[in-house]
Design an enzyme around this catalytic site. Sequence first.
Site, PDB file in Angstrom:
ATOM      1  N   SER A   1       0.824  -0.971   0.112  1.00 44.56           N
ATOM      2  CA  SER A   1      -0.126   0.163   0.073  1.00 44.56           C
ATOM      3  C   SER A   1       0.919   1.436  -0.105  1.00 44.56           C
ATOM      4  O   SER A   1       2.134   0.893   0.623  1.00 44.56           O
ATOM      5  CB  SER A   1      -0.741  -0.496   1.133  1.00 44.56           C
ATOM      6  OG  SER A   1       0.236   0.185   2.495  1.00 44.56           O
ATOM      7  N   ASP A   2       0.623   2.613  -0.460  1.00 44.29           N
ATOM      8  CA  ASP A   2       0.608   3.912  -0.323  1.00 44.29           C
ATOM      9  C   ASP A   2       1.390   3.341   1.263  1.00 44.29           C
ATOM     10  O   ASP A   2      -0.621   3.369   1.966  1.00 44.29           O
ATOM     11  CB  ASP A   2       0.250   5.091  -1.172  1.00 44.29           C
ATOM     12  CG  ASP A   2       1.231   6.216  -1.170  1.00 44.29           C
ATOM     13  OD1 ASP A   2       2.266   5.766  -0.147  1.00 44.29           O
ATOM     14  OD2 ASP A   2       1.283   7.083  -2.354  1.00 44.29           O
ATOM     15  N   TRP A   3       2.008   5.049   1.564  1.00 44.64           N
ATOM     16  CA  TRP A   3       2.291   4.954   3.123  1.00 44.64           C
ATOM     17  C   TRP A   3       0.793   5.383   3.635  1.00 44.64           C
ATOM     18  O   TRP A   3       0.083   6.282   3.971  1.00 44.64           O
ATOM     19  CB  TRP A   3       3.046   5.461   3.818  1.00 44.64           C
ATOM     20  CG  TRP A   3       4.668   4.937   3.527  1.00 44.64           C
ATOM     21  CD1 TRP A   3       5.075   5.247   5.119  1.00 44.64           C
ATOM     22  CD2 TRP A   3       4.776   3.871   3.076  1.00 44.64           C
ATOM     23  NE1 TRP A   3       6.117   4.200   4.864  1.00 44.64           N
ATOM     24  CE2 TRP A   3       6.529   3.510   3.425  1.00 44.64           C
ATOM     25  CE3 TRP A   3       4.190   3.540   1.905  1.00 44.64           C
ATOM     26  CZ2 TRP A   3       7.093   2.356   2.924  1.00 44.64           C
ATOM     27  CZ3 TRP A   3       5.055   2.527   1.581  1.00 44.64           C
ATOM     28  CH2 TRP A   3       6.851   1.863   2.200  1.00 44.64           C
ATOM     29  N   GLY A   4      -0.037   4.151   4.358  1.00 48.95           N
ATOM     30  CA  GLY A   4      -1.062   4.709   4.841  1.00 48.95           C
ATOM     31  C   GLY A   4      -3.259   4.391   4.096  1.00 48.95           C
ATOM     32  O   GLY A   4      -3.534   5.221   4.174  1.00 48.95           O
TER      33      GLY A   4
END
Length: 754
Positions: free
Chosen positions: A230-233
Amino acid sequence: MKRNVKELISQMTLEEKAGMCSGLDFWHLKGVERLGIPSVMVSDGPHGLRKQEEEGDHLGINDSIKAVCFPPAVLSACSFDRDLMHEFGDAIGKEAQANDLSVVLGPAVNIKRSPLCGRNFEYYSEDPYLAGETAAAFINGIQEHHVGTSIKHFAANNQEYNRMSSSSNADERTLREIYFPAFETAVKKSQPYTFMCSYNRINGTFASENPWLLTDVLRNEWGFKGYVMSDWGAVNERVPGLIAGLELEMPSSGGVYDKEIVAAVKDGSLKESILDQAVERILNIVFEYTDHREEQEFTLEADHELAKKIAVESMVLLKNESILPLKETEKIAFIGEFARKPRFQGGGSSHINSFRVSSALDSISPAADVRYAKGFPADADIYDETLAQEAVDAAREADKVVIFAGLPDSFESEGYDRSHMRLPDCQNRLINQILSVQSEVIIVLHNGSPVEMPWLSSVKGVLEAYLGGQAVGEAVADILYGKSCPCGKLAETIPFKLSDNPSYLSFGEGENVTYQEGIFVGYRYYDTKEMPVAFPFGYGLSYTSFAYDHLQIDKSEITDHDTVTVSVDVTNTGHMEGKEIVQLYVSDLTCAARRPVRELKGYEKVSLLPGETKTVHFTLDYRSFAWYNETIGDWYAASGDYEILIGASSRDLMLTGKIHMTTQKILPLKVHMNTTLGELLADQRTAGYVEDFKQKLSQVFGMSSSGERKDGDVAISEAMNTAMIACMPLRNVVSYGFCSKEELLGMIEKMNGQ
Ligand code: BGC
C-alpha cells in the site's frame, strides 16, 4: 540457493503470517527470527536514496543519509533514452545494495493530466508509451542488482488534493489507454518486484481494495508476479484489501490490522490459503534480495557525474534565436537567485539529502565574463525595488542576459496542487523590466511542471532545465556555453495558458473527480483540436540540425499477428556532434472510433557526428494500431488504413506512409430494437437484412429511385434523406408498416445469431 518458501510458511503461526502482511515500522518488513526470515528495509525514492536511519516520515521532513539527487522524473523522461534510464537504474541499484535496501519505492509513472498536479515533477509524462518505456528501462537497471522496485501509484493518482479519499472517475477505455499502459508495459518488459497501490479510489473503490485492479488486471491479464504494497497509510479496510490482492500494508499500523486478519481467518471470512499466498509472494521477493547480496562499490562522486550526464541529456532548449551558445568573450549578466541557489528537486517523500549541489554560477569556466545580480529571491514571490534596480543595471551593461527563473519550493510539492500555472509575479515583472533595457535575453527555467510564459515572444532564448538534480548547475553551464549540445525533448505539451488544458474544468475536485476529457489528455487533445500551444509534445532544439529521409515500411498490408518494421535515415546536417530523438506516431484513418489524431508508438535517440547518417528502426505490432474496445474487453484495430508519421515532435512530422490492416477480430453483434439502420447498413453481416427498409424509407421521404426529390423540392435533399435513414432506430420500421413487431424480433434474433 533454492528455497522452499511453502515449507517455511507451513511452519509459521497464524499470527506470524498475518504479521508478515504489514510493516514492522516505517521502513522495514517484519522478520521471523526462529525461521531465519530476515527483516528487510525499503526506501524512497525514484531519483536517489532517501534512507532514513532514525525517525521515519513519508513527507521528507526528517533527515536521511547523504546521497546523490539524480534528476527527478520530469527531467529524465525528456532524455527519451532507454539506455540512459537503464544506466540510471543501475546506479540506484548499486547504491541500494550498498545501503542494505531491498526495494526502492519508485518509479512513479502517473500520467500528467494537468500542469497543476503538485507531484508532476515525480512523474514522467503525459504520454503512457513514453512513461512505460522509460520506467521499464529504469526498473531493469535497478533489478539487475536483485534490488526491487515499487512502481507507483497504481492507479489514476493524478492530483494531490484529497488524494487519500477522492475517487478518480474514468471510463474503462480511458483507464486502459491512458492511465494503465505505463504500468502494463513495466510488468511486461521489466516485471517490477513490487507495485505500490495509490491512495485514491477508482470509480468509487479504493485502489487498496480493488480486486479488478489488483488481481484481474494486474496479475491475471498482465502477469505480475511480485507483491503489492500500500502507499503509506492507504489501507481502508484490511481484510477486503488482502482478498483483493494487497499483500503488504505499509507502514506499520501497530498490529491493529494484523489482528483483523487473524480474526477473519478464525471466523472463516478469510480463507487461510489467501493469507498463505500473500506471505509466499512477499517472501519470494524478500529472499530474491537477501539471497543475492552483492558487495557494491560506488562513489558519490561518480554518481554525481552520472547525475550531470542525465541532466545534460535531458534539458530542453525551447527557443534559440541565434543567441546561444554563449561565448566566454561576451559580457554576460546572470540574474535571479536560482543562478546561485538552483531549485533542483521537489518536496515530499522523494526529497533527497544531496551530498553536493552545483549552481550555474559556480560551474562556469573562470574565463567566462559573468556578473551576477540576485534580482529576486528563489524561495518567495517578493518584489524588491533595490534588487530589481541592481538587476536592470547589470542587464543594461551586459552583452547578453540570462535570467534564472522558476518556481519556489512552496509553489509545488507532494501533498497539494498548484493553484495556477504562473511564475511568481515578481519574476515576470522583473523579466519585463529587463526586456525594456536589453533585447538579448535568455530564460533558464527551474520548475517541476509547465509555467505560462507571457514574455515568450520577446526573449531570444529559453532553456527548460526543469528540476535538474544536484548537478543542475554544471549541466546548465555546459549547455549555455556550448560544451554540450542540447538533446532533450518535451515529455509533455506546454500550453499557452492553464485554461487550454483539457482537464481544466474538472481537475482538483474533492470527492469525485470526473475525467471528462477521457482519452484526450495532453497532445492527444491539443493536437486533435489543432490548438496553438507554446511548445508541443516531443519538441526540443539542438545546436546542430537534422534531416530525415528515406522512410521505409516493410509491409503495406498486415493482419493481427504481423509486425511491421519501419526505418528512416537521419543525418546530422549541422557542424556539431549531437543527438536527435526520432519519433513515430500512428494515425487511425479507419474512423471506426473517435481517436486522437495521432499517438506516439515509437522513439529512438540517435547520436550523430556532423555529416553522419544513421538508419533508425522501429517495430510496430497490432497493439500499436489498436484502441481499447469495451464491447469486447480487448484491444482492437479495425480493418482499414493507418498512417505512420515520423518526425521531430508531435507537430513536426516530416515523413509519412500508409499501411492497411485486415483484422481477424470480429466485433460481436448486439442488435436490438433501437439499433440504427445506419449501423446495420455499415456492417456486412446485417446490411442485407435492412436494405429493403432503406429503399422503402426513401420512397416515404419522397425520393425517386435515382435519389432525386420527386416534387423537385430542394430543401429535402438526398443527403438529408440518407442521414434520416441512417439514424432511424429499427423499431420505427414497424410503425411505418414495413413489417410486424414479431417479424422484426425474429429478424433481430437471426442477425444476433450469426
Ligand atoms: C508517497 C509515496 C512514498 C511513501 C513513502 C507516500 O506519501 O505517496 O510515494 O513512497 O509516502 O515515503
